[in-house]
Design a protein around this motif. Sequence first.
Motif, PDB file in Angstrom:
ATOM      1  N   ILE A   1       0.834  -1.191   0.000  1.00 43.77           N
ATOM      2  CA  ILE A   1       0.000   0.000   0.000  1.00 43.77           C
ATOM      3  C   ILE A   1       0.873   1.247   0.000  1.00 43.77           C
ATOM      4  O   ILE A   1       1.848   1.336   0.765  1.00 43.77           O
ATOM      5  N   PHE A   2       0.518   2.225  -0.847  1.00 42.06           N
ATOM      6  CA  PHE A   2       1.255   3.483  -0.952  1.00 42.06           C
ATOM      7  C   PHE A   2       0.273   4.653  -0.951  1.00 42.06           C
ATOM      8  O   PHE A   2      -0.877   4.507  -1.341  1.00 42.06           O
ATOM      9  N   HIS A   3       0.757   5.818  -0.547  1.00 38.61           N
ATOM     10  CA  HIS A   3       0.011   7.066  -0.684  1.00 38.61           C
ATOM     11  C   HIS A   3       0.846   7.991  -1.546  1.00 38.61           C
ATOM     12  O   HIS A   3       2.045   8.187  -1.286  1.00 38.61           O
ATOM     13  N   ALA A   4       0.240   8.567  -2.595  1.00 43.23           N
ATOM     14  CA  ALA A   4       1.028   9.368  -3.538  1.00 43.23           C
ATOM     15  C   ALA A   4       0.151  10.374  -4.255  1.00 43.23           C
ATOM     16  O   ALA A   4      -1.087  10.270  -4.269  1.00 43.23           O
ATOM     17  N   ARG A   5       0.801  11.383  -4.846  1.00 47.29           N
ATOM     18  CA  ARG A   5       0.131  12.339  -5.739  1.00 47.29           C
ATOM     19  C   ARG A   5       0.417  11.964  -7.179  1.00 47.29           C
ATOM     20  O   ARG A   5       1.466  11.393  -7.484  1.00 47.29           O
ATOM     21  N   ALA A   6      -0.492  12.320  -8.057  1.00 48.84           N
ATOM     22  CA  ALA A   6      -0.271  12.071  -9.482  1.00 48.84           C
ATOM     23  C   ALA A   6       0.676  13.123 -10.047  1.00 48.84           C
ATOM     24  O   ALA A   6       0.630  14.295  -9.653  1.00 48.84           O
ATOM     25  N   ALA A   7       1.546  12.708 -10.967  1.00 47.25           N
ATOM     26  CA  ALA A   7       2.432  13.645 -11.644  1.00 47.25           C
ATOM     27  C   ALA A   7       1.611  14.543 -12.574  1.00 47.25           C
ATOM     28  O   ALA A   7       0.492  14.204 -12.975  1.00 47.25           O
ATOM     29  N   GLU A   8       2.180  15.703 -12.927  1.00 46.43           N
ATOM     30  CA  GLU A   8       1.443  16.678 -13.736  1.00 46.43           C
ATOM     31  C   GLU A   8       1.015  16.117 -15.089  1.00 46.43           C
ATOM     32  O   GLU A   8       0.006  16.527 -15.651  1.00 46.43           O
ATOM     33  N   MET A   9       1.802  15.180 -15.623  1.00 44.46           N
ATOM     34  CA  MET A   9       1.477  14.621 -16.938  1.00 44.46           C
ATOM     35  C   MET A   9       0.238  13.728 -16.893  1.00 44.46           C
ATOM     36  O   MET A   9      -0.342  13.415 -17.940  1.00 44.46           O
ATOM     37  N   THR A  10      -0.201  13.343 -15.709  1.00 41.30           N
ATOM     38  CA  THR A  10      -1.345  12.439 -15.582  1.00 41.30           C
ATOM     39  C   THR A  10      -2.655  13.202 -15.766  1.00 41.30           C
ATOM     40  O   THR A  10      -2.887  14.214 -15.108  1.00 41.30           O
ATOM     41  N   ASP A  11      -3.471  12.713 -16.660  1.00 37.47           N
ATOM     42  CA  ASP A  11      -4.798  13.281 -16.879  1.00 37.47           C
ATOM     43  C   ASP A  11      -5.744  12.628 -15.865  1.00 37.47           C
ATOM     44  O   ASP A  11      -6.228  11.505 -16.089  1.00 37.47           O
ATOM     45  N   ILE A  12      -6.009  13.314 -14.765  1.00 36.60           N
ATOM     46  CA  ILE A  12      -6.785  12.716 -13.673  1.00 36.60           C
ATOM     47  C   ILE A  12      -8.218  12.430 -14.111  1.00 36.60           C
ATOM     48  O   ILE A  12      -8.792  11.387 -13.788  1.00 36.60           O
ATOM     49  N   GLU A  13      -8.809  13.364 -14.874  1.00 35.36           N
ATOM     50  CA  GLU A  13     -10.178  13.133 -15.324  1.00 35.36           C
ATOM     51  C   GLU A  13     -10.278  11.870 -16.177  1.00 35.36           C
ATOM     52  O   GLU A  13     -11.199  11.078 -16.022  1.00 35.36           O
TER      53      GLU A  13
ATOM     54  N   LEU B   1     -15.275  10.301  -5.318  1.00 35.68           N
ATOM     55  CA  LEU B   1     -14.227  10.893  -6.146  1.00 35.68           C
ATOM     56  C   LEU B   1     -14.198  12.397  -5.941  1.00 35.68           C
ATOM     57  O   LEU B   1     -15.214  13.016  -5.627  1.00 35.68           O
ATOM     58  N   PRO B   2     -13.011  13.017  -6.097  1.00 33.30           N
ATOM     59  CA  PRO B   2     -12.901  14.467  -5.878  1.00 33.30           C
ATOM     60  C   PRO B   2     -13.846  15.237  -6.781  1.00 33.30           C
ATOM     61  O   PRO B   2     -13.840  15.078  -8.008  1.00 33.30           O
ATOM     62  N   ALA B   3     -14.659  16.110  -6.174  1.00 28.54           N
ATOM     63  CA  ALA B   3     -15.704  16.815  -6.917  1.00 28.54           C
ATOM     64  C   ALA B   3     -15.137  17.636  -8.064  1.00 28.54           C
ATOM     65  O   ALA B   3     -15.755  17.749  -9.128  1.00 28.54           O
ATOM     66  N   ARG B   4     -13.936  18.211  -7.861  1.00 25.55           N
ATOM     67  CA  ARG B   4     -13.396  19.089  -8.906  1.00 25.55           C
ATOM     68  C   ARG B   4     -12.941  18.330 -10.150  1.00 25.55           C
ATOM     69  O   ARG B   4     -12.646  18.947 -11.175  1.00 25.55           O
ATOM     70  N   HIS B   5     -12.867  17.008 -10.068  1.00 23.19           N
ATOM     71  CA  HIS B   5     -12.480  16.216 -11.238  1.00 23.19           C
ATOM     72  C   HIS B   5     -13.652  15.425 -11.816  1.00 23.19           C
ATOM     73  O   HIS B   5     -13.445  14.551 -12.654  1.00 23.19           O
ATOM     74  N   LEU B   6     -14.859  15.745 -11.383  1.00 25.91           N
ATOM     75  CA  LEU B   6     -16.039  15.066 -11.906  1.00 25.91           C
ATOM     76  C   LEU B   6     -16.746  15.934 -12.939  1.00 25.91           C
ATOM     77  O   LEU B   6     -16.506  17.146 -13.002  1.00 25.91           O
ATOM     78  N   PRO B   7     -17.624  15.354 -13.757  1.00 28.51           N
ATOM     79  CA  PRO B   7     -18.337  16.148 -14.773  1.00 28.51           C
ATOM     80  C   PRO B   7     -19.161  17.258 -14.117  1.00 28.51           C
ATOM     81  O   PRO B   7     -19.560  17.148 -12.949  1.00 28.51           O
ATOM     82  N   PRO B   8     -19.408  18.334 -14.856  1.00 32.85           N
ATOM     83  CA  PRO B   8     -20.252  19.414 -14.319  1.00 32.85           C
ATOM     84  C   PRO B   8     -21.633  18.884 -13.918  1.00 32.85           C
ATOM     85  O   PRO B   8     -22.133  17.923 -14.503  1.00 32.85           O
TER      86      PRO B   8
END
Length: 287
Positions: A176-188, A244-251
């Motif tokens: 198990i790991f905890h991490a942030r996505a790199a900028e190149m990753t398209d989170i949506e 899921l994080p609201a800011r990365h979900l559809p409008p």
Amino acid sequence: MEDDDILDTSDSADAADGGPAPRPQSLMLAFFGNHVLDRGEVCVYSGSIIDVLGRVGVGEQAVRSTLTRMVNRGLLQRQREGRKMFFGLTPQAVRVLEDGRTRIWTQGAVNDDWDGFWTLLGFSLPDSWKRQRHDLRSRLAWSGFGALYSGLWIAPGHVDVSAVVAELGLTAHVKIFHARAAEMTDIEQMIRDTWDLESIAARYVAFDKRWTAHLGSAPTDDPIGTRLRLVSEWLWTIRTDPRLPARHLPPAWPARPAQETFHRVAELTASPADSTALGLLETAPLR
């Protein structure tokens, strides 16, 4: 036995009103969670349980078979008082109900405060461990994980599933790991690839439509039955949503209005349902 098996609230058929048809066990757990869990160590007379579940269309024979099945699964314990049989919660059922209560009433369906971190869980199990693989995947899905790849699952935020993994006896096979996505990753795009957003959204839309219509109808004479159906259906609605994080979900993501509708109906039924339960339930101290 997995929590998602315990808490799954729908059969394959729909109810007469177009909503999910609740399983007797799910309604039973909703009943114990709403009206027994906070009373401490008490057990409830089977006749009271038959009365309550009869209000949501579960027949006496189905109630009795469900009680027996839940005793066999370690969720309820029997206790005889004279000629009457009473049923109380086991520690396992208390854990399941408290987890469900946190999911419903504390966490909520909308994640506005995501900190940018993901929990990643990798596992590798022998090919012959089909049951263990199924159990792990089921428990991960209930905990908010989705399959990024076959053996790599991901969930938003810091999700502690160490106890779940240990309970399944798989600690040595999981990392198990905890991490942030790199900028190149398209989170949506990652979210769309990992979770079925259309299916999750459809559940919220259907829930909101049904219960908004209920708010506009005549007041119910049976608040305890209404509340059991409400909680069971809401749990069915949110059980596949990993928050899921609201800011990365559809409008206009439909979780927020559905949650507001849930709380409105819950608030209207809380006091009347509790009052009905107090007058209806015959209880005894759990030994």
